[in-house]
Structures are given as C-alpha cells and as structure tokens.
Scaffold this active site. Structure first.
Site, mmCIF file in Angstrom:
data_model
loop_
_atom_site.group_PDB
_atom_site.id
_atom_site.type_symbol
_atom_site.label_atom_id
_atom_site.label_comp_id
_atom_site.label_asym_id
_atom_site.label_seq_id
_atom_site.Cartn_x
_atom_site.Cartn_y
_atom_site.Cartn_z
ATOM 1 C CB SER A 8 54.992 -59.136 -56.501
ATOM 2 O OG SER A 8 55.061 -58.481 -55.244
ATOM 3 C CG HIS A 32 58.948 -60.798 -57.285
ATOM 4 N ND1 HIS A 32 60.204 -60.756 -57.866
ATOM 5 C CD2 HIS A 32 58.774 -59.585 -56.711
ATOM 6 C CE1 HIS A 32 60.740 -59.568 -57.671
ATOM 7 N NE2 HIS A 32 59.896 -58.830 -56.955
ATOM 8 C CG ASP A 34 58.511 -57.422 -53.865
ATOM 9 O OD1 ASP A 34 59.515 -57.229 -54.566
ATOM 10 O OD2 ASP A 34 57.364 -57.617 -54.330
ATOM 11 C CG MET A 36 60.104 -53.814 -49.349
ATOM 12 S SD MET A 36 58.667 -52.794 -49.662
ATOM 13 C CE MET A 36 58.291 -53.309 -51.335
ATOM 14 C CG HIS A 65 63.093 -57.246 -55.526
ATOM 15 N ND1 HIS A 65 62.113 -56.437 -56.063
ATOM 16 C CD2 HIS A 65 64.234 -56.494 -55.511
ATOM 17 C CE1 HIS A 65 62.635 -55.254 -56.363
ATOM 18 N NE2 HIS A 65 63.908 -55.260 -56.025
ATOM 19 C CG MET A 67 63.449 -53.540 -52.954
ATOM 20 S SD MET A 67 61.716 -53.316 -53.323
ATOM 21 C CE MET A 67 61.143 -54.993 -53.025
ATOM 22 C CG MET A 136 63.532 -51.836 -59.545
ATOM 23 S SD MET A 136 62.374 -53.094 -58.981
ATOM 24 C CE MET A 136 60.980 -52.117 -58.411
ATOM 25 C CG ASP A 174 59.442 -55.740 -59.470
ATOM 26 O OD1 ASP A 174 58.226 -55.525 -59.416
ATOM 27 O OD2 ASP A 174 60.145 -56.027 -58.478
HETATM 28 C C1 DX5 Z 1 57.910 -52.794 -55.713
HETATM 29 C C2 DX5 Z 1 58.117 -54.279 -55.731
HETATM 30 C C3 DX5 Z 1 57.261 -54.956 -56.698
HETATM 31 C C4 DX5 Z 1 55.781 -54.772 -56.479
HETATM 32 C C5 DX5 Z 1 55.172 -54.705 -57.829
HETATM 33 O O1 DX5 Z 1 58.934 -52.162 -55.057
HETATM 34 O O2 DX5 Z 1 59.454 -54.615 -56.023
HETATM 35 O O3 DX5 Z 1 57.592 -56.327 -56.852
HETATM 36 O O4 DX5 Z 1 55.161 -55.772 -55.730
HETATM 37 O O5 DX5 Z 1 53.852 -54.356 -57.714
HETATM 38 P P1 DX5 Z 1 52.982 -53.912 -58.970
HETATM 39 O O6 DX5 Z 1 52.991 -55.053 -59.932
HETATM 40 O O7 DX5 Z 1 51.647 -53.631 -58.383
HETATM 41 O O8 DX5 Z 1 53.652 -52.685 -59.554
HETATM 42 ZN ZN ZN Z 2 59.904 -56.755 -56.507
#
Ligand code: DX5
Ligand code: ZN
Length: 224
Positions: A8, A32, A34, A36, A65, A67, A136, A174
């Site tokens: 990620s 990956h 993310d 948000m 992903h 969010m 998660m 994740d």
């Molecule tokens: C968190 C994200 C993850 C995040 C994971 O909400 O969905 O993908 O980047 O980070 P680590 O591996 O540091 O927990």
């Molecule tokens: Zn993620």
C-alpha cells in the site's frame, strides 16, 4: 497456495509516488491504492486522477480500496482509470449488490471490504458475485496501526465458508501486516496481503517483500 503481496502506497512518500512504486515493482504482485474521502474514514488520500496516472506508470495490477461514502457513484471512474480490482466497503453502500454488479459491469474484479466490527454475515448476499473479500485487521483510515488479532477468526471463518460454498474468491487482509503478523494471517487463510508501513517504512522494501512472501508461504494451509 499462491501468495500475492500488495504493498500500500499510503505509507510511501506521496510527493514521489511514481518512484516509490518503481522501487517495489520487481518484488510485488499488485499495488494497493487506498482512496479515502474524509467522510467514511477521517482521512483524505487521493482520487481517480491520481489512480489513473499511477496505473499508467506501472506494470503492477492496481488493487483499489475505496474507503468512501456512496461508492456506487464512483466505482466506474476507478474501473475506467484501469483498476484491476475495485473494492468497496459493505458498510458504505446503500445497495451493496448493486454496487458489486456495477463494478463487474465496468470490467474490473469485484472486491468487498469489512471493517473489524462488521460480521461476515454482512457480505453473504454478495459472495456469489465477488472476486475478493477484504478483511480489515485495523480500523480503516490510517497506516501504521497494530494488527488486530481478534480478526483472525474472521479470516478462518471466511475460508471455511468459501469451501462450503465451493467458490473461488480470494481472501485479502489489510492492516498491520508485517513480519510478525503475516504468518498468522496466512495460516488462517489469507491469500492477498496488503502491507504499507512494513514495506515503505523499511530501509530495503524489496528485501522486506521477499521476507514477507517467505513467511506467508511457510504458514499457508494446504489448498482446499
Ligand atoms: C488502512 C489502509 C491500509 C493501510 C495499511 O485503512 O486500508 O491499506 O495502508 O497500512 P499498514 O500496513 O501500515 O497497516
Ligand atoms: Zn487498504
């Protein structure tokens, strides 16, 4: 079982994203991404424009992903940006099955994600149409949090359920994945491993990915 590693970029240097992706390209399977929105989670990252440009610059398949609230409104943008898979949170969708079908219709693989507090039962109506189930193991929103061991039972239950249903979707994990936690997640049935801070916080991300892969392979259960 094949292990898929999906670093990620949330924990990468966001001002040098293309270079950061290039650093891990040889050792990763997917990237990956993310997304948000500051509403579904209390953090902001980047949107479809950044995702499109990142995808154009790498050979790695992009695992997006989302969010975000109201994911059905946006999924097509990410599929059209070139995402290999688009994953939305079941908690965020008014009509999760409609959202899943919209992703499939736009040509991307369909993923659905669960917050730690959300039971597996919430995604049961979707299991016949998904390609990926993302469990998660932290509260979504931030990298660098500790792995929640209480979610291991959910990984194992997902694997059992898939076997009972005779389906092929992949189980992705994740949050908090690193050298000390990847084994337990693999043993429980995870096949796709997202790792942010463990990879991009390492002085040698390629070597870290090699070690993560080895640890996951050593712990993986026999194929069902
Ligand atoms: C968190 C994200 C993850 C995040 C994971 O909400 O969905 O993908 O980047 O980070 P680590 O591996 O540091 O927990
Ligand atoms: Zn993620």
């Amino acid at each position: 079982m094949s292990v898929l590693l999906a670093p990620s970029i949330l924990s990468a240097n966001l001002a040098r994203l293309a270079d950061e992706v290039a650093r891990i390209e040889q050792a990763a399977d997917w990237i990956h991404l993310d997304v948000m929105d500051g509403h579904f989670v209390p953090n902001l990252s980047f949107g479809a424009g950044t995702v499109r440009d990142l995808i154009a610059g790498t050979r790695l398949p992009a695992d997006v992903h989302l969010m975000i609230e109201d994911p059905a409104r946006w999924v097509r943008d990410y599929a059209e940006a070139g995402a290999m898979s688009v994953t939305f949170h079941v908690e965020a969708a008014d009509d999760p099955l409609g959202c899943a079908r919209a992703i499939a219709a736009s040509g991307a693989q369909v993923g659905v994600a669960l917050r730690p507090a959300t039971p597996l039962a919430a995604v049961e109506p979707l299991l016949g149409v998904i390609d990926l189930l993302l469990i998660m193991t932290v509260e979504p929103g931030f990298g660098g949090q500790a792995f929640r061991a209480d979610q291991v039972a959910k990984l194992a239950a997902a694997r059992r359920l898939r076997g009972l249903r005779g389906e092929r979707w992949r189980i992705e994990v994740d949050g908090g994945i690193g050298e000390s936690t990847i084994g337990v997640a693999a043993a429980a049935g995870a096949q796709v491993f997202v790792a942010g801070s463990a990879v991009f916080g390492s002085t040698d991300p390629v070597d870290m990915l090699r070690r993560l892969r080895q640890a996951a392979q050593e712990s993986a259960p026999p194929p069902t």
